[in-house]
Design an enzyme around this catalytic site. Structure first.
Site, PDB file in Angstrom:
ATOM      1  N   THR A 290      -3.891  13.471 -14.504  1.00  0.00           N
ATOM      2  CA  THR A 290      -5.224  13.596 -13.913  1.00  0.00           C
ATOM      3  C   THR A 290      -5.218  12.961 -12.521  1.00  0.00           C
ATOM      4  O   THR A 290      -5.718  13.551 -11.550  1.00  0.00           O
ATOM      5  CB  THR A 290      -6.263  12.890 -14.824  1.00  0.00           C
ATOM      6  OG1 THR A 290      -6.307  13.590 -16.064  1.00  0.00           O
ATOM      7  CG2 THR A 290      -7.642  12.852 -14.185  1.00  0.00           C
TER       8      THR A 290
ATOM      9  N   GLN B 146       1.545  21.386 -18.949  1.00  0.00           N
ATOM     10  CA  GLN B 146       1.782  22.046 -20.242  1.00  0.00           C
ATOM     11  C   GLN B 146       3.093  22.827 -20.248  1.00  0.00           C
ATOM     12  O   GLN B 146       3.657  23.097 -21.293  1.00  0.00           O
ATOM     13  CB  GLN B 146       0.623  22.996 -20.578  1.00  0.00           C
ATOM     14  CG  GLN B 146      -0.684  22.302 -20.854  1.00  0.00           C
ATOM     15  CD  GLN B 146      -0.703  21.557 -22.188  1.00  0.00           C
ATOM     16  OE1 GLN B 146       0.096  21.822 -23.086  1.00  0.00           O
ATOM     17  NE2 GLN B 146      -1.612  20.601 -22.315  1.00  0.00           N
TER      18      GLN B 146
ATOM     19  N   ALA C  58       3.775  12.485 -18.874  1.00  0.00           N
ATOM     20  CA  ALA C  58       4.794  12.113 -19.864  1.00  0.00           C
ATOM     21  C   ALA C  58       4.349  12.380 -21.296  1.00  0.00           C
ATOM     22  O   ALA C  58       5.157  12.727 -22.150  1.00  0.00           O
ATOM     23  CB  ALA C  58       5.167  10.643 -19.695  1.00  0.00           C
TER      24      ALA C  58
ATOM     25  N   ASN D 246      -3.666  25.035 -20.711  1.00  0.00           N
ATOM     26  CA  ASN D 246      -3.682  24.088 -21.816  1.00  0.00           C
ATOM     27  C   ASN D 246      -4.404  24.624 -23.045  1.00  0.00           C
ATOM     28  O   ASN D 246      -4.148  24.188 -24.156  1.00  0.00           O
ATOM     29  CB  ASN D 246      -4.296  22.758 -21.374  1.00  0.00           C
ATOM     30  CG  ASN D 246      -5.545  22.930 -20.558  1.00  0.00           C
ATOM     31  OD1 ASN D 246      -5.520  23.609 -19.527  1.00  0.00           O
ATOM     32  ND2 ASN D 246      -6.647  22.356 -20.992  1.00  0.00           N
TER      33      ASN D 246
ATOM     34  N   CYS E 263     -10.356  17.043 -24.197  1.00  0.00           N
ATOM     35  CA  CYS E 263     -11.486  16.491 -23.446  1.00  0.00           C
ATOM     36  C   CYS E 263     -12.782  17.114 -23.942  1.00  0.00           C
ATOM     37  O   CYS E 263     -13.828  16.497 -24.037  1.00  0.00           O
ATOM     38  CB  CYS E 263     -11.346  16.776 -21.957  1.00  0.00           C
ATOM     39  SG  CYS E 263      -9.665  16.749 -21.368  1.00  0.00           S
TER      40      CYS E 263
ATOM     41  N   THR F 222       1.024  -2.184  -8.918  1.00  0.00           N
ATOM     42  CA  THR F 222       2.309  -2.581  -9.505  1.00  0.00           C
ATOM     43  C   THR F 222       2.821  -1.480 -10.437  1.00  0.00           C
ATOM     44  O   THR F 222       2.076  -0.982 -11.281  1.00  0.00           O
ATOM     45  CB  THR F 222       2.133  -3.907 -10.284  1.00  0.00           C
ATOM     46  OG1 THR F 222       1.629  -4.873  -9.363  1.00  0.00           O
ATOM     47  CG2 THR F 222       3.449  -4.396 -10.866  1.00  0.00           C
TER      48      THR F 222
HETATM   49  N1  PLP Z   1      -3.314  19.244 -16.618  1.00  0.00           N
HETATM   50  C1  PLP Z   1      -3.183  19.903 -17.780  1.00  0.00           C
HETATM   51  C2  PLP Z   1      -2.857  21.360 -17.766  1.00  0.00           C
HETATM   52  C3  PLP Z   1      -3.346  19.242 -18.994  1.00  0.00           C
HETATM   53  O1  PLP Z   1      -3.232  19.904 -20.151  1.00  0.00           O
HETATM   54  C4  PLP Z   1      -3.656  17.849 -18.976  1.00  0.00           C
HETATM   55  C5  PLP Z   1      -3.894  17.102 -20.226  1.00  0.00           C
HETATM   56  O2  PLP Z   1      -4.539  17.576 -21.140  1.00  0.00           O
HETATM   57  C6  PLP Z   1      -3.777  17.206 -17.739  1.00  0.00           C
HETATM   58  C7  PLP Z   1      -3.592  17.945 -16.588  1.00  0.00           C
HETATM   59  C8  PLP Z   1      -4.097  15.757 -17.642  1.00  0.00           C
HETATM   60  O3  PLP Z   1      -3.024  14.957 -18.080  1.00  0.00           O
HETATM   61  P1  PLP Z   1      -3.209  13.399 -18.337  1.00  0.00           P
HETATM   62  O4  PLP Z   1      -3.638  13.267 -19.763  1.00  0.00           O
HETATM   63  O5  PLP Z   1      -1.838  12.798 -18.100  1.00  0.00           O
HETATM   64  O6  PLP Z   1      -4.212  12.898 -17.381  1.00  0.00           O
END
Ligand code: PLP
Length: 397
Positions: A72, A195, A216, A159, A344, A256
């Site tokens: 994100t 993804q 990760a 996703n 989410c 850090t």
């Molecule tokens: N982008 C995509 C396509 C995702 O599926 C996700 C997580 O669901 C993210 C970004 C965000 O990842 P993170 O959980 O590391 O913030």
């Protein structure tokens, strides 16, 4: 009751090998990578090693990798960072090209869509529609490129429905436009490959992208660590930092460094890369097996999104006469964990904007996402199908 996890697109468990590699960096090798003494240098060397492992997988220079606190944040850095660097540059040069434009697809992850929305006072956002099968309209991307365009951001794989976008083709179109004289090094091309990485090679040289995001925890690494690949050793020329403070990550992301998580990320990437081809085939066989059974036992079931250009572990299905929320809760009670599309969204029980973007709004509140992973077995699939059938019999209207 043995619970069956079918939500690997939401997150994955940490691979025990990754966990073992991370462990010493919590207590024994705890130095701050910025410190000059032995403890600091030990931590700094571990980060360097992880960076090199990831760079080898992405086919880039290790200096082109910026670790962030999540994907994100990496997506925020891509959009806000490109806009800021452009803004600073145009103020300095005094060249005004009007309101800059960012092009995104309508089915990007919330971390792109909400960031774009937040920038809309300063940036014109162009949303590219997708076909009823979930593939972006490449011609519309081409037609939307303009002298004002500073960035195109398209995800590699979705996703919710797992559809895979033609990234190399879009990259070629963006590059050709740039070469014909877009505005001085623009537009740039960013890809959210969060993804995709589990199943698809993400060599930036093959894809031809300028920026790329990874996380990760979607590849059996820890939650809370992501990265942005940013092309070129003079990264300051394409992005400006959004988190300021110390000089970590070559000044592009202050704070850090999270040494154990970075170490874990490096190991997760290497393991994923080594398992990718075999695991993709294995999970695809399971997914297709599951889909065959579901079509036979559930009348009216339909797949959301294209069946071919799709991640091998993803089944997003419309089940008539049900609601997503009811299905998920009833399945959970029977020990099967699935999701409405994105984690989410699960908390707020809203309809899926991705399925709405396919032009089939009726399906957006009656669909569920099953995503399989390394621990999924054929016996699991048999049980999931059985439980799903029984659940539908109980709740169907
Ligand atoms: N982008 C995509 C396509 C995702 O599926 C996700 C997580 O669901 C993210 C970004 C965000 O990842 P993170 O959980 O590391 O913030």
């Amino acid at each position: 009751m043995k619970r069956i996890y079918c939500d690997y697109a939401a997150t994955t468990p940490v691979d025990p090998r990754v966990f073992r590699a991370m462990r010493p960096y919590f207590d024994k090798k705890f130095g701050n990578a910025g410190s000059l003494h032995w403890f600091g240098q030990e931590a700094s060397a571990a980060i360097f090693e992880a960076r090199q492992k990831i760079a080898a997988s992405l086919h880039c220079d290790y200096k082109e990798i910026i670790f962030t606190g999540s994907a994100t944040e990496a997506n925020n850095l891509a959009l806000r960072g490109v806009f800021r660097a452009f803004d600073i540059g145009s103020r300095k040069s005094g060249d005004a090209i009007g309101k800059p434009r960012i092009i995104v697809s309508a089915i990007e992850h919330g971390s792109i869509l909400e960031t774009a929305r937040d920038l809309r006072d300063s940036v014109e956002i162009v949303y590219i529609p997708v076909s009823s099968e979930g593939i972006v309209d490449v011609k519309k991307i081409q037609a939307s490129l303009s002298e004002q365009t500073i960035l195109v951001s398209i995800q590699y794989a979705n996703n919710e429905i797992g559809t895979i976008q033609p990234i190399a083709e879009i990259a070629r179109i963006v590059r050709e436009y740039r070469a014909r004289g877009g505005s001085d090094g623009y537009p740039l091309f960013h890809v959210d490959a969060v993804q995709a990485f589990q199943y698809l090679s993400c060599r930036v040289s093959d894809l031809g992208v300028d920026l790329l995001t990874l996380s990760a925890h979607k590849i059996y690494g820890p939650k809370g660590i992501g990265l942005l690949y940013a092309r070129g050793l003079n990264v300051g020329s394409i992005i400006a930092p959004i988190v300021t403070g110390g000089e970590q990550e070559r000044g592009m992301r202050a704070g850090t460094e999270n040494v154990p998580f970075i170490v874990g990320f490096g190991h997760a990437v290497v393991i994923t890369e080594a398992m990718r081809s075999k695991e993709s085939k294995r999970v695809l066989r399971l997914r297709d097996y599951c889909w065959k059974i579901l079509q036979r036992i559930i009348p009216g079931i339909a797949l959301n999104g294209l069946s071919q250009s799709r991640l091998p572990n993803n089944l997003n299905v419309f089940i008539p006469g049900t609601t997503t929320h009811e299905l998920i809760t009833a399945l959970d009670v029977s020990g099967v964990a699935v999701s409405p599309g994105s984690a989410c969204q699960a908390r707020i029980a809203q309809s899926s904007y991705v399925i709405e973007a396919l032009g089939i709004p009726d399906r957006s509140t009656s669909s569920i996402r099953l995503t399989f992973g390394r621990a999924t077995t054929r016996q699991d699939i048999d049980k999931v199908c059985r439980v799903l059938k029984n659940t539908i019999n109980k709740i169907a209207h």
